[in-house]
Scaffold this active site. Structure first.
Site, PDB file in Angstrom:
ATOM      1  N   GLN A 136      -5.002  -0.335  -4.939  1.00 58.70           N
ATOM      2  CA  GLN A 136      -5.591  -1.406  -5.743  1.00 58.70           C
ATOM      3  C   GLN A 136      -6.302  -0.845  -6.965  1.00 58.70           C
ATOM      4  O   GLN A 136      -6.268  -1.437  -8.052  1.00 58.70           O
ATOM      5  CB  GLN A 136      -6.551  -2.231  -4.889  1.00 58.70           C
ATOM      6  CG  GLN A 136      -7.148  -3.423  -5.639  1.00 58.70           C
ATOM      7  CD  GLN A 136      -7.993  -4.304  -4.743  1.00 58.70           C
ATOM      8  OE1 GLN A 136      -7.724  -4.432  -3.546  1.00 58.70           O
ATOM      9  NE2 GLN A 136      -9.025  -4.908  -5.304  1.00 58.70           N
ATOM     10  N   CYS A 141       0.840  -1.197   0.000  1.00 62.63           N
ATOM     11  CA  CYS A 141       0.000   0.000   0.000  1.00 62.63           C
ATOM     12  C   CYS A 141       0.877   1.250   0.000  1.00 62.63           C
ATOM     13  O   CYS A 141       1.822   1.360   0.789  1.00 62.63           O
ATOM     14  CB  CYS A 141      -0.888  -0.034   1.239  1.00 62.63           C
ATOM     15  SG  CYS A 141      -1.660   1.525   1.663  1.00 62.63           S
ATOM     16  N   GLU A 142       0.588   2.189  -0.876  1.00 62.30           N
ATOM     17  CA  GLU A 142       1.399   3.401  -0.958  1.00 62.30           C
ATOM     18  C   GLU A 142       1.154   4.354   0.203  1.00 62.30           C
ATOM     19  O   GLU A 142       1.910   5.305   0.404  1.00 62.30           O
ATOM     20  CB  GLU A 142       1.154   4.128  -2.282  1.00 62.30           C
ATOM     21  CG  GLU A 142      -0.209   4.739  -2.449  1.00 62.30           C
ATOM     22  CD  GLU A 142      -0.365   5.470  -3.773  1.00 62.30           C
ATOM     23  OE1 GLU A 142      -1.146   6.432  -3.809  1.00 62.30           O
ATOM     24  OE2 GLU A 142       0.292   5.087  -4.767  1.00 62.30           O
ATOM     25  N   HIS A 143       0.096   4.108   0.984  1.00 59.41           N
ATOM     26  CA  HIS A 143      -0.216   4.989   2.103  1.00 59.41           C
ATOM     27  C   HIS A 143       0.501   4.581   3.388  1.00 59.41           C
ATOM     28  O   HIS A 143       0.917   5.447   4.169  1.00 59.41           O
ATOM     29  CB  HIS A 143      -1.725   5.021   2.345  1.00 59.41           C
ATOM     30  CG  HIS A 143      -2.494   5.512   1.170  1.00 59.41           C
ATOM     31  ND1 HIS A 143      -3.660   4.914   0.729  1.00 59.41           N
ATOM     32  CD2 HIS A 143      -2.256   6.522   0.305  1.00 59.41           C
ATOM     33  CE1 HIS A 143      -4.105   5.547  -0.339  1.00 59.41           C
ATOM     34  NE2 HIS A 143      -3.270   6.528  -0.617  1.00 59.41           N
ATOM     35  N   HIS A 144       0.622   3.266   3.620  1.00 62.41           N
ATOM     36  CA  HIS A 144       1.243   2.796   4.863  1.00 62.41           C
ATOM     37  C   HIS A 144       2.415   1.840   4.628  1.00 62.41           C
ATOM     38  O   HIS A 144       3.063   1.418   5.577  1.00 62.41           O
ATOM     39  CB  HIS A 144       0.199   2.090   5.736  1.00 62.41           C
ATOM     40  CG  HIS A 144      -0.972   2.957   6.090  1.00 62.41           C
ATOM     41  ND1 HIS A 144      -2.177   2.894   5.410  1.00 62.41           N
ATOM     42  CD2 HIS A 144      -1.117   3.925   7.039  1.00 62.41           C
ATOM     43  CE1 HIS A 144      -3.014   3.778   5.924  1.00 62.41           C
ATOM     44  NE2 HIS A 144      -2.402   4.412   6.911  1.00 62.41           N
ATOM     45  N   CYS A 197      -3.303  -2.883   5.718  1.00 62.70           N
ATOM     46  CA  CYS A 197      -3.527  -1.615   6.411  1.00 62.70           C
ATOM     47  C   CYS A 197      -4.887  -1.616   7.108  1.00 62.70           C
ATOM     48  O   CYS A 197      -5.109  -0.817   8.027  1.00 62.70           O
ATOM     49  CB  CYS A 197      -3.412  -0.426   5.453  1.00 62.70           C
ATOM     50  SG  CYS A 197      -4.533  -0.485   4.053  1.00 62.70           S
ATOM     51  N   HIS A 209      -6.113  -6.080   2.336  1.00 62.89           N
ATOM     52  CA  HIS A 209      -5.176  -4.997   2.626  1.00 62.89           C
ATOM     53  C   HIS A 209      -4.774  -5.063   4.095  1.00 62.89           C
ATOM     54  O   HIS A 209      -5.618  -4.938   4.980  1.00 62.89           O
ATOM     55  CB  HIS A 209      -5.819  -3.643   2.315  1.00 62.89           C
ATOM     56  CG  HIS A 209      -6.087  -3.438   0.859  1.00 62.89           C
ATOM     57  ND1 HIS A 209      -5.468  -2.439   0.121  1.00 62.89           N
ATOM     58  CD2 HIS A 209      -6.892  -4.094  -0.016  1.00 62.89           C
ATOM     59  CE1 HIS A 209      -5.887  -2.495  -1.133  1.00 62.89           C
ATOM     60  NE2 HIS A 209      -6.749  -3.498  -1.239  1.00 62.89           N
TER      61      HIS A 209
END
Length: 211
Positions: free
Chosen positions: A139, A98-101, A169, A167
């Site tokens: 995704q 995941c690019e956020h976490h 996250c 995910h």
């Protein structure tokens, strides 16, 4: 709990770093900083080689940045005895981040296309999935990227891509809901224009599902 998202525009594939890539020593130093931040001691025996191991693991897990998925689709075959119906590659397992976490995304991709006089090796489709998965992702973007490059390079009559994934996250942090999956799909060409083609794609997926 399932969420369905459709028809996201492809994200640009020409990702450029704003600055030169860090050196191996800088990467290892950053990992030691994170280890200290967690409250652990990077000088203890079990963590002495961790910075080097993390750098090596990240080089492998994010190798997709140095690879061009369009290259994988460059060789096609036209001796297909006139075959022009749906080609479906189902259950392409992948792991991404995941690019956020920067925590794992684990799932399966299903890719179908309607050839227009030429086909590509089946392993090449799986390779395209793998290249995009080995990047920081959402995704939704990954689904659109896979469909976009196949449409652009092969120029088939249509492409259908569905991804189902869990995910971490959501499972490991935040609301911590294990087992929750997300479904995303993108359709181009005939699959986008003809609901019957979409329905046939979905029917073939269900027919071979082991779930």
């Amino acid at each position: 709990m399932d969420a369905i998202v459709k028809n996201f525009p492809p994200r640009a594939d020409n990702i450029r770093q704003a600055e030169p890539a860090p050196t191996q020593a800088e990467v290892e130093a950053a990992v030691r900083t994170l280890l200290r931040w967690t409250g652990d001691d990077p000088e203890r025996e079990g963590l002495l080689d961790t910075p080097k191991r993390v750098a090596k693991a990240y080089r492998e897990m994010f190798a997709g940045y140095s690879q061009d998925p369009a290259d994988e689709l460059g060789r096609t075959f036209e001796e297909v005895e006139g075959y022009n119906d749906l080609v479906l590659i189902r259950d392409i397992q992948f792991h991404s981040h995941c690019e956020h976490h920067m925590v794992p995304i684990i799932g399966r991709a299903h890719v179908g296309y309607l050839p227009d006089g030429k086909v590509v090796g089946l392993s090449k489709i799986a390779r395209v999935v793998d290249i995009y998965a080995h990047r920081l992702q959402t995704q939704e973007a990954m689904t659109a990227q896979i469909a976009g490059v196949i449409q652009d390079v092969l120029n088939p009559r249509g492409v259908a891509v569905m991804i189902e994934a869990e995910h971490m996250c959501m499972a490991m942090r935040g609301i911590r809901k294990q087992g929750s999956t997300t479904l995303t799909s993108t359709f181009t060409g005939a699959f986008q224009d003809d609901p019957q083609e979409q329905a046939r794609f979905m029917m073939m997926l269900r027919a071979g599902s082991s779930r």
